[in-house]
Every structure is written in C-alpha cells, then in structure tokens.
Design an enzyme around this catalytic site. Structure first.
Site, PDB file in Angstrom:
ATOM      1  CG  ASP A  74      -1.898   0.965   1.371  1.00 27.84           C
ATOM      2  OD1 ASP A  74      -2.000   1.605   0.252  1.00 27.84           O
ATOM      3  OD2 ASP A  74      -2.769   1.226   2.325  1.00 27.84           O
ATOM      4  CB  SER A 122      -5.105   6.740   4.588  1.00 22.31           C
ATOM      5  OG  SER A 122      -5.744   5.874   5.273  1.00 22.31           O
ATOM      6  N   GLY A 123      -2.042   7.598   4.270  1.00 23.99           N
ATOM      7  CA  GLY A 123      -1.162   7.827   3.247  1.00 23.99           C
ATOM      8  C   GLY A 123      -0.149   8.759   4.049  1.00 23.99           C
TER       9      GLY A 123
HETATM   10  C1  4AZ Z   1      -8.726   4.911   7.174  1.00 30.21           C
HETATM   11  O1  4AZ Z   1      -9.618   4.683   6.947  1.00 30.21           O
HETATM   12  C2  4AZ Z   1      -7.905   4.358   8.218  1.00 30.21           C
HETATM   13  N1  4AZ Z   1      -6.651   2.573  12.906  1.00 30.21           N
HETATM   14  C3  4AZ Z   1      -6.581   4.485   8.479  1.00 30.21           C
HETATM   15  C4  4AZ Z   1      -5.685   3.946   9.682  1.00 30.21           C
HETATM   16  C5  4AZ Z   1      -6.557   2.944  10.634  1.00 30.21           C
HETATM   17  C6  4AZ Z   1      -7.705   2.872  10.349  1.00 30.21           C
HETATM   18  C7  4AZ Z   1      -8.598   3.287   9.223  1.00 30.21           C
HETATM   19  C8  4AZ Z   1      -5.914   2.593  11.672  1.00 30.21           C
HETATM   20  O2  4AZ Z   1      -8.034   5.743   6.625  1.00 30.21           O
END
Ligand code: 4AZ
Length: 840
Positions: free
Chosen positions: A695, A790-791
């Site tokens: 990822d 995320s990222g």
């Molecule tokens: C998300 O949905 C996401 N707890 C990112 C990190 C985590 C859960 C969801 C880690 O972007």
C-alpha cells in the site's frame, strides 16, 4: 492521546578556550659555518617572525566564553554591581551622556582602577574598569577586564569570582573613602562574564536605552528582518519606573542555530553577569512558541552577540511595564473543589528571585490531587535530584528540570505547593490542575492508580502499564489466556518467548531457550547456531544477521549498502552524521528529517504545532477537501498510500483530481502553505486492494516545493534500517478524531505510538500482515491513526537527531480499539522501489 513534542533547543554552552602549546621547531645545530646558510636561515626566521607578528597582532582573534582566547593570551572579564550608600539618586544618572553620569562613573572607575592596581597579583593583568549604568539604590553596574599574556596562562585558575569579589570589596571600601566624593559602598557583586558582552555604554555603538511604559513598544536587532551583521555586539538597557517589572516578548526570533556563535542573552540586571542571567537563546522560534521573559525589578538587559558568517534575520521584541511580582501577588489559598494554578506569568518565563506558596484546602475528610500538566524549570548545572536552584516543593520533596507528567495526592485535606526561583536563569514554569476527592472512593467507577490518577477498570491486569507506575499490573489473578509472571503480573500468552522482557523480570523469556547449538530468533523460533552471521537470513525476522560484525565487503540484509556497493555492517548507518562508507554515500542526501523551528517541548493534548512535522502534506480530492495524508521526500516527490488512489473510481487515480498542501497545520489557514497540483501518481504495481499489501504510492508534484521552516523533507530509511519493537514513534494527520466520525480534524493531530513486535502484530491481526506491513500503537487501545490519516507518515526519531519515516498509515480494524493496532506500510521493504521510481 497524550503526547510530548521534541525540541532541539540549544543552550549557549560557555566555551573555555585555552591556548594550545605552539609547536617548537627543533633548531638544528650546524657544525659547518657556511655563511650563506646562516644568512638564509636568518632570512627565513625573519620571514616567519614577521608572519607571526602579523598573524597574532593584526589578525582578528576569535573570542568566546568567559575566558576568551586571543592568540596573544586570554581575556577575563568580571561584571556585577556596586551599591552606593551616600549618593543621592538623580534621574540624570540614567543618561550615559550626561555630566552627572560622567562625573560619578569617572570617580567609580578610578576607585576600581586603584583597587586593582594596588593589588600585587591583579595589577599585572588589569586592563580597565568601566561603569555602564546606574539605577535607583544607588546601584552602579560595572565590568573589569584582565588580560593574561600567553607566558602566564597558568595563572588563569586563580581568577576566581571569590577572589575578585573579595579584592573588590576591600579595595572599594578603602579607595572609596579616599575619593573626591567620599563614596561609601555597601555591597559589591562580580561574576564571570563573556568578554563579548563587556560594552562601554558611553561609546553608544549598537547600544540603546529604552523606557518601558504601559504602552507596548518594540525594538529589533540591527538589519532586521533581512539579516544582522556578523560580529555584532549589541546591548539594550530597558528600565521601568520604580516598583514595576518589565515584560519582554520576542514576536520574531531567528538567530543562528549554534549558540556558541550567535545568541541573545537576557539579564535581570544592567550588567551581563552570569549570576543574573535570565536566559540565553539561539535558533529559530515559531510564532506558537515565542520567547517571553519577565524581570524581577525595573531593569532588564538584552545582548545580541553574532560571530558566525551565516547571518540570520535576527529578532523583533516588544516590551512594556507590568506590576512587580511579589510573594503576595502569586500563590494564595485555593478552596474550590477543583481548579487550576500556574507559575507566575506563565507561559512567559517566571521572574527571577521570587517565592510563592499555594495552599489547597478542601472539605474535611476529602483529599487533594494535583496534576502538573506541564512542568519545566530547567537550569544549567542543576542536579534534578537536589534542585538547589529553582524548584517546586510539595510534601517535603523538591521538583525541578523537565517532567512530562507529575501527579501528587495529599494524605490530608490540604496541600501546600511552594515555588522558588533564585536570581539566575528562569524558565516557563508549570501549569497544574487540582481536585478534591473522597479517599474512600478516589476514582468513582474507575481504577485508582497509586500515582493518584484514575484509569478505566478494564485496564487493570491487562498486561499494560496504564498507570505509569505499574500499580494497575500488580496483584493480578491471571486469566486463562494470560501468562503469570514471577513478579505477579499477567501478560498475554502470545508475548511469551517473543524476545521482549514484558514481565520486567524476564520470566516470560526464561523458558524459551533453544538447544545448545541453536540460536533463538526474534520471533522465538530456533535455528542452528552456525547459520548466525553467515550473511544469509535464516530467521523470518532476520535477527540472526542483525548484529553481526561481518568483515567489510560482506553484505547481509542488515548491512547498509554504499553507493560503490561495499557494505557497512552497522545498525542504521545512514545519515547518522558519521561517514561509514569510504565514498561517504551513507551521509549524502541527508538534508532531511529535521524541524527548522525551535519548538516548545511541552505541549498538552494532541494538536501539532506549526512546523512540528514539516514533511506532513494534506491531499485534497476535487472539492471534497482533505482526504488523505502524504509526506515530503524531496522537493518534487511525495510518499502516500496506494489505497487513496486505487479505488473503484478511476478519478482517484487521475493526477488532476488532487491538490497538495505543504506547510499546513490548520486546514482553514493559507499563510506559509504551498499548494501544488500533481503531475503523476505512481501506485505500486503489486498493490493488492483486498489485502492492502504494497500500500504505497509516489506522487510527483507539478512544480517543486520551496523548503522553509514549515516545509522540509523527512528522511527515508535504508532497507537495512531497524525500527525495533517498543520504539516510540509519531503518527500525524488530519484524520477523524474518533472511529466513525464524519469530519476530518481542522488542526493537524499527532500521536505517540509504539512499534509492535511482528509476532504479536501477526496474532492480533489474525495473520493478515505481510512483510510489507508493520503494526504500531498500543494493544490497550486509545491511541491510533484513523480515517483520513491514510497515506500520512509514521516517523521515528533517531539519536543522530533526525526523523525517519518507518511507516505509511494504511489500515486497521476500526480506530484505537483494544488489541487492534494501526497497520502501516513498512517503508524499509519498499525503499528500493522508491529509489528506482523517483531517484530519491
Ligand atoms: C482509514 O480508513 C484508516 N486505525 C486509517 C488507519 C486506520 C484505520 C482506518 C488505523 O483511512
């Protein structure tokens, strides 16, 4: 989440330079009396002598510290004050150009000169004494310079503050009486002083006298905001009317990073004597962490010393008068059920020479709990076990230095908190909250830790030290799925034999040894001893090759590979400020992972400060605002997660759908933020949207970034870089503040999370992690990345002083759930792909 940020604040370390022995070239005896040879020799010697005379007499000597080295010898300066008994104070004495100043200063300078010139030891080295100012009292501020020739350098240790104070005291009594005005002196002080701060206020060069009023006024360093001149010696004397104090606030502050070259020093006096220094600072400070100090009386002295050739913009400072702090104006009786109190003038530095006392008194039968949410009373040369200078004293114990958290409970319904600051060096102090509690039920519905804090009941005996003092892990009856440590604690069964001493007494790791001729891998499996350090990875986690001193040139998974393909067998060799490769390729491209701003170390909560994570980027998708995070790895490339782009919607993989924001902290503020579009999005070809394996995505910017205090790349770890289990790292992002929330956070958030052992990670994720993933967080839950993070980067601080990105926020089961840590893309595994794709 709870957190504490890192700072790189430098303190100006006084430099003591002694002359080195100059090489003596052995003279060669010539038995032949060849005249030409002698003549030539004389000529050469004359040339050398001429050069040495030029070099030592005319070339500017570098100076630094209280004993500064000139090539010709050493300089010792002492400064302090004299309190005059029989002299009337006249406002005109404040004007260094007035005849009144001139007359009294001349008399005192003569008295001091006579004092030192009559002393058989000091007379030999005495150069001059200067009176720099007067204030009510009448107090005269002075300094004296002694020059010690190279031949006498061994006398330097005799120049002690005690000696100067003693000679000055007896001398000024005697010579004062003999003076024209029969001056009587009732107090003298003299302390070591950096010779660069010994200034003659009558010379007026880069010298200012300022009057503080209740209207805020400002001054700035010369050349501000472009750059200050090199070799500046500037002084600002600030005065306020009697019975007032001065508040000084640096609205902008950018001085060179190395405090031994350039620095600002502030004194609670009109003399730069070290016994009355409030603080010495250098570096750059963000607007969120301005330097603010308060004087103890109506005088303050600010010095700027610049010696480096890297000139910076300098500073702008605001000053005004404030009521003087007295023991009556701070402290007091606190009788509410709960409340807050802080050190005087917090968040400004507290004033020197002040004592305050708070008494918290709650209803009979109740007790008092005090929690210091921020505590910083740091002073050079102080042993925090003794706290002999500034301190807070509670229940007979003194606290000083820097404390990340401190909770105290009283045995009765009252608690006294005493605060003491001495004459020199002050700091930000503290903020504390208090509350009354019922000793029979100190934490209604919760578990009461011995340290006085309350935690959720189900955190007791869960294997995690939630209280901070282990009291929640004592006296536990272990459950079926728990291992009973010898010391009475319970730990999850799958922590046994994971090579981490979870019990604290090693009992969870004791029974796990492999056979005699075997080696136990990090994950507990056994391999034959002779495969250890054979340059091949035999343990799943490579631990058999992790700490091998392989002969140079032999490479293992744990070696750093230099550009010339040779190997360095050293853990985390890259960018550690030591050139390990013969071609020094381990130390190239290392302008990364630093935070240009000097940040405030103590920050409560989880909001990040501006410039704290200068590699953090916000990715906005079309008109939907913040969607994912990313990190800056060069001026043209960002690192992010493939799952932000590879969705069922093809629009997500179109560069034109995205805008990137660097240097951002608050999603609603644009100042200092650089917006860039994307030229290309390169998601990893092996990215698996089902398992989130690989990822990772690389984003090429449409235009390069300009690095600044708030925009700076992070360091990428070499494939061999080790981030061991238990290492505390930081994850940042504008993701939601709790699972299921709809809105991203307005302010950038940060959270400290720990790298989790791969075996444990595999168990808690039910085998869903691949070798391209790592777990980080707390199995007790409560701290984690979440949707919208995320990222974004997971970064870890290395001892070399740089931040390396260990992970990319990827996935997790919900957010901050118990036994469900965050899962991150393992950057080391994909480092080579990043290099081949971007050249970074
Ligand atoms: C998300 O949905 C996401 N707890 C990112 C990190 C985590 C859960 C969801 C880690 O972007």
């Amino acid at each position: 989440m709870y957190s504490a940020a890192y700072t790189n604040e430098n303190h100006h370390a006084e430099r003591v330079d002694f002359l080195t022995n100059r090489d003596k070239s052995p003279s060669k005896k010539r038995t032949t009396g060849v005249v030409i040879g002698v003549l030539l020799g004389v000529l050469v010697l004359a040339a050398v002598a001429a050069f040495l005379i030029w070099f030592f007499a005319f070339k500017d000597a570098t100076e630094g510290g209280r004993i500064s080295k000139r090539r010709a010898g050493a300089v010792q300066v002492f400064s302090g004050h004299l309190t005059l008994e029989n002299v009337e104070y006249d406002q005109k004495l404040e004007d260094t150009l007035s005849p009144e100043f001139g007359a009294l200063a001349d008399d005192l300078e003569e008295i001091m000169a006579a004092t030192y010139k009559k002393d058989p030891f000091l007379a030999e080295y005495y150069t001059k004494s200067v009176i720099t100012a007067f204030s009510e009292g009448v107090v005269a501020y002075h300094w004296t310079q002694f020059d010690i020739p190279p031949s006498d350098l061994e006398v330097l240790p005799e120049f002690t503050e005690e000696l100067i104070q003693e000679k000055l005291w007896t001398g000024v009594q005697e010579h004062g009486r003999k003076s024209r005005q029969n001056i009587q002196i009732k107090e003298v002080t003299a302390s070591y002083t950096d010779p660069r701060m010994a200034r003659n206020s009558r010379a007026q060069e880069c010298f200012s006298r300022l009057e503080a009023t209740d209207v805020v006024q400002a001054f700035h360093s010369p050349g501000f905001p472009v750059k200050y001149p090199a070799k500046s010696r500037c002084q600002w004397q600030i005065r306020a009317p009697e019975n007032h104090a001065i508040s000084l606030r640096f609205t902008q502050f950018h001085v060179e990073d190395d405090c031994s070259n350039d620095f600002v020093s502030i004194y609670d006096s009109l003399s730069p004597d070290s016994s009355q220094a409030i603080t010495e600072k250098c570096g750059q400070r963000p607007p969120s962490n301005p330097l603010q100090v308060v004087s103890s009386s109506n005088i303050l002295l600010v010095n700027l010393i610049t010696d480096s050739s890297t000139q910076r913009p300098g500073f702008r400072a605001e000053y005004s008068l404030i009521p003087i702090s007295t023991p009556k104006s701070c402290g007091g009786l606190l009788t509410n059920v709960q409340g807050e109190f802080s050190s005087p003038h917090h968040p400004s530095f507290y004033p020197p020479a002040l004592d305050c006392k708070w008494t918290i008194q709650v209803a009979a039968g109740q007790k008092v709990r005090v929690k210091f949410n921020m505590f910083r009373m740091k002073e050079p040369g102080v042993d925090v076990r003794e706290c002999h200078k500034d301190y807070v004293e509670v229940m007979g114990r003194k606290y000083c230095g820097e404390l990340s958290s401190l909770s105290l409970t009283s045995p009765t319904n009252t608690m006294d908190i005493s605060f003491h600051s001495d004459e020199s060096y002050t700091d930000k102090g503290f903020i504390a909250t208090y509350n009354a509690f019922n000793p029979k039920d100190p934490c209604p519905g919760l578990f009461a830790c011995a340290v006085g804090i309350c935690i959720a009941k189900d955190l007791k005996c869960d294997g995690w030290n939630d209280c901070g003092d282990m009291s929640d892990e004592m006296d536990c009856k272990c459950e079926k799925e728990q291992f009973a440590c010898d010391n009475g604690m319970c730990k999850p069964n799958y922590w046994v034999c994971d090579r981490v001493n979870d019990c604290g007494d090693d009992s969870d790791e004791k029974q796990c040894s492999c056979g005699d001729n075997e080696w136990r891998c990090g994950d507990g499996t056994c391999v034959p001893q002779d495969v250890v350090c054979d340059t091949r990875k035999d343990c799943e986690d490579g631990s058999d090759e992790a700490s091998c001193k392989v002969s140079p040139g032999i490479c293992s998974d744990y070696s750093f590979t230099c550009k010339d393909k040779s190997c360095v067998n050293k853990v985390n060799a890259e960018c550690d400020r030591v050139a390990d490769c013969s071609d020094e390729s381990d130390e190239t491209n290392c302008d990364c992972g630093i935070r240009p701003y000097k940040l405030n170390r103590i920050v409560g909560g989880q909001n990040a400060e501006l410039g704290e994570w200068p590699w953090q980027v916000s990715l906005h998708f079309k008109t939907r605002g913040h969607t994912c995070g990313a990190s800056i790895i060069s001026d043209r490339w960002l690192l992010s997660a493939a799952h932000c782009f590879k969705t069922i919607s093809p629009e997500n993989h179109m560069a034109s759908s995205w805008q990137t924001y660097s240097g951002m902290q608050d999603q609603t503020k644009q100042a200092g933020v650089e917006r860039r579009g994307l030229k290309t999005i390169v998601s990893h070809p092996d990215y698996n949207p089902m398992s989130y394996d690989y990822d990772i995505a690389l984003l090429e910017l449409s235009e390069p970034l300009t690095f600044s205090n708030t925009i700076h790349p992070v360091c990428l770890p070499a494939p061999s870089h080790v981030f061991p289990a238990g290492l505390p790292c930081w994850v940042t992002g504008w993701g939601t503040l709790r699972e299921g929330a709809m809105r991203a956070s307005r302010l950038l958030q940060k959270a400290e999370v720990k790298i989790i052992n791969d075996t444990v990670c595999n168990v808690v994720t039910e085998g869903q992690v691949t070798s391209r993933m790592l777990c980080s967080g707390f199995l007790s839950g409560g701290v984690d990345a979440c949707q919208g993070d995320s990222g974004g980067p997971l970064v870890c601080f290395e001892e070399s002083g740089k931040w390396f990105q260990s992970g990319i926020v990827s996935w997790g089961e919900g957010c901050a759930r118990r036994n469900k840590p965050g899962v991150y893309t393992r950057v080391t595994k994909l480092r080579d792909w990043i290099r081949t794709t971007t050249g970074v």
